[in-house]
Motif scaffolding. Structure first.
Motif, mmCIF file in Angstrom:
data_model
loop_
_atom_site.group_PDB
_atom_site.id
_atom_site.type_symbol
_atom_site.label_atom_id
_atom_site.label_comp_id
_atom_site.label_asym_id
_atom_site.label_seq_id
_atom_site.Cartn_x
_atom_site.Cartn_y
_atom_site.Cartn_z
ATOM 1 N N MET A 1 0.848 -1.198 0.000
ATOM 2 C CA MET A 1 0.000 0.000 0.000
ATOM 3 C C MET A 1 0.883 1.248 0.000
ATOM 4 S SD MET A 1 -3.238 -0.873 0.098
ATOM 5 C CE MET A 1 -4.312 0.195 1.055
ATOM 6 N N CYS A 2 0.446 2.223 -0.751
ATOM 7 C CA CYS A 2 1.297 3.388 -0.962
ATOM 8 C C CYS A 2 0.683 4.681 -0.465
ATOM 9 C CB CYS A 2 1.675 3.494 -2.428
ATOM 10 S SG CYS A 2 2.892 2.241 -2.823
ATOM 11 N N LEU A 51 5.979 16.509 -3.286
ATOM 12 C CA LEU A 51 5.666 15.110 -2.993
ATOM 13 C C LEU A 51 6.961 14.322 -3.018
ATOM 14 C CD1 LEU A 51 2.742 14.698 -5.552
ATOM 15 C CD2 LEU A 51 2.569 15.424 -3.168
ATOM 16 N N GLN A 52 7.129 13.468 -2.033
ATOM 17 C CA GLN A 52 8.281 12.556 -1.996
ATOM 18 C C GLN A 52 7.676 11.163 -1.890
ATOM 19 O OE1 GLN A 52 10.094 14.171 1.539
ATOM 20 N NE2 GLN A 52 10.932 15.959 0.467
ATOM 21 N N LEU A 53 7.367 10.590 -3.052
ATOM 22 C CA LEU A 53 6.511 9.400 -3.075
ATOM 23 C C LEU A 53 7.198 8.163 -2.524
ATOM 24 C CD1 LEU A 53 4.846 10.184 -6.495
ATOM 25 C CD2 LEU A 53 3.842 10.436 -4.230
ATOM 26 N N VAL A 54 8.474 7.986 -2.836
ATOM 27 C CA VAL A 54 9.170 6.801 -2.342
ATOM 28 C C VAL A 54 9.253 6.843 -0.815
ATOM 29 C CG1 VAL A 54 11.385 5.576 -2.344
ATOM 30 C CG2 VAL A 54 10.419 6.395 -4.502
ATOM 31 N N HIS A 56 6.926 8.291 0.969
ATOM 32 C CA HIS A 56 5.537 8.373 1.459
ATOM 33 C C HIS A 56 5.250 9.712 2.123
ATOM 34 C CE1 HIS A 56 5.016 3.710 1.792
ATOM 35 N NE2 HIS A 56 5.857 4.044 0.845
ATOM 36 N N MET B 1 8.142 -0.218 -3.095
ATOM 37 C CA MET B 1 8.416 1.100 -3.687
ATOM 38 C C MET B 1 7.102 1.743 -4.097
ATOM 39 S SD MET B 1 11.707 1.694 -3.744
ATOM 40 C CE MET B 1 12.322 2.560 -5.190
ATOM 41 N N CYS B 2 7.005 3.026 -3.849
ATOM 42 C CA CYS B 2 5.727 3.707 -4.052
ATOM 43 C C CYS B 2 5.791 4.800 -5.092
ATOM 44 C CB CYS B 2 5.223 4.244 -2.730
ATOM 45 S SG CYS B 2 4.645 2.899 -1.709
ATOM 46 N N GLN B 3 6.706 4.706 -6.030
ATOM 47 C CA GLN B 3 6.683 5.655 -7.138
ATOM 48 C C GLN B 3 5.382 5.492 -7.913
ATOM 49 O OE1 GLN B 3 8.695 3.158 -6.702
ATOM 50 N NE2 GLN B 3 8.827 1.886 -8.539
ATOM 51 N N SER B 4 5.030 6.526 -8.641
ATOM 52 C CA SER B 4 3.744 6.538 -9.344
ATOM 53 C C SER B 4 3.941 6.879 -10.813
ATOM 54 C CB SER B 4 2.817 7.584 -8.710
ATOM 55 O OG SER B 4 2.502 7.227 -7.380
ATOM 56 N N ASN B 23 9.159 9.853 -8.487
ATOM 57 C CA ASN B 23 9.412 9.921 -7.043
ATOM 58 C C ASN B 23 9.078 11.300 -6.489
ATOM 59 O OD1 ASN B 23 10.371 9.653 -4.422
ATOM 60 N ND2 ASN B 23 12.515 9.916 -5.009
ATOM 61 N N ILE B 37 12.714 7.794 -10.235
ATOM 62 C CA ILE B 37 13.576 7.109 -9.262
ATOM 63 C C ILE B 37 15.021 7.003 -9.739
ATOM 64 C CG2 ILE B 37 11.720 5.826 -8.142
ATOM 65 C CD1 ILE B 37 12.469 3.415 -9.874
#
Lengths: 64, 64
Positions: A1-2, A51-54, A56, B1-4, B23, B37
Motif C-alpha cells: 500500500m502506498c 511530494l516525496q513518493l518513495v 511516502h 516502492m511507491c513511485q507513481s 518519485n 527514481i
C-alpha cells in the motif's frame, strides 16, 4: 500500500503531521482536500509544496 | 516502492502517460517538476488535478 503521510510546513518553518494514510489529494483553489484509506476527509488551507513518493511524504505549505 | 505514474489530462479529455516511476513532484508556478527514481527530470506546463496514491496515479491537467 502506498498511502502517504501529509505534513504542513508552518510559517515559522516547523513541520506538522496533519494526516496519515492519505490516499486521495485534490487541490481546490486555495485549499487541499485529502481523503485517507478509510474515507475520512480533511480540508486544509494549503498548497502542495512537494511530494516525496518513495518516502511516502506529502509536503504542504500554508497559504499566505 | 511507491513511485507513481503521471498522466496528463489534455484539453480534449484524453489522458496521456507522461512519466513513469515518479518519485518527486514539485509545483513551480505554472509548471510541475517531476523526478523519477533514476533522477531523470521532466518539467511540464501543468497543475496537479488529483493524486491517487494507493493506485500510484498522479493526474495532471494542462494549464490554460
Amino acid at each position: 500500500m502506498c498511502q502517504s503521510s501529509a505534513y504542513l510546513i508552518k510559517e515559522d518553518g516547523r513541520e506538522e503531521l496533519v494526516m496519515e494514510d492519505v490516499n486521495i489529494v485534490k487541490p481546490r483553489g486555495a485549499q487541499i482536500l485529502m481523503v485517507d484509506i478509510l474515507g475520512t476527509e480533511k480540508l486544509i488551507a494549503a498548497r502542495i509544496k512537494e511530494l516525496q513518493l518513495v518516502d511516502h511524504r506529502i509536503i504542504l505549505e500554508e497559504v499566505d
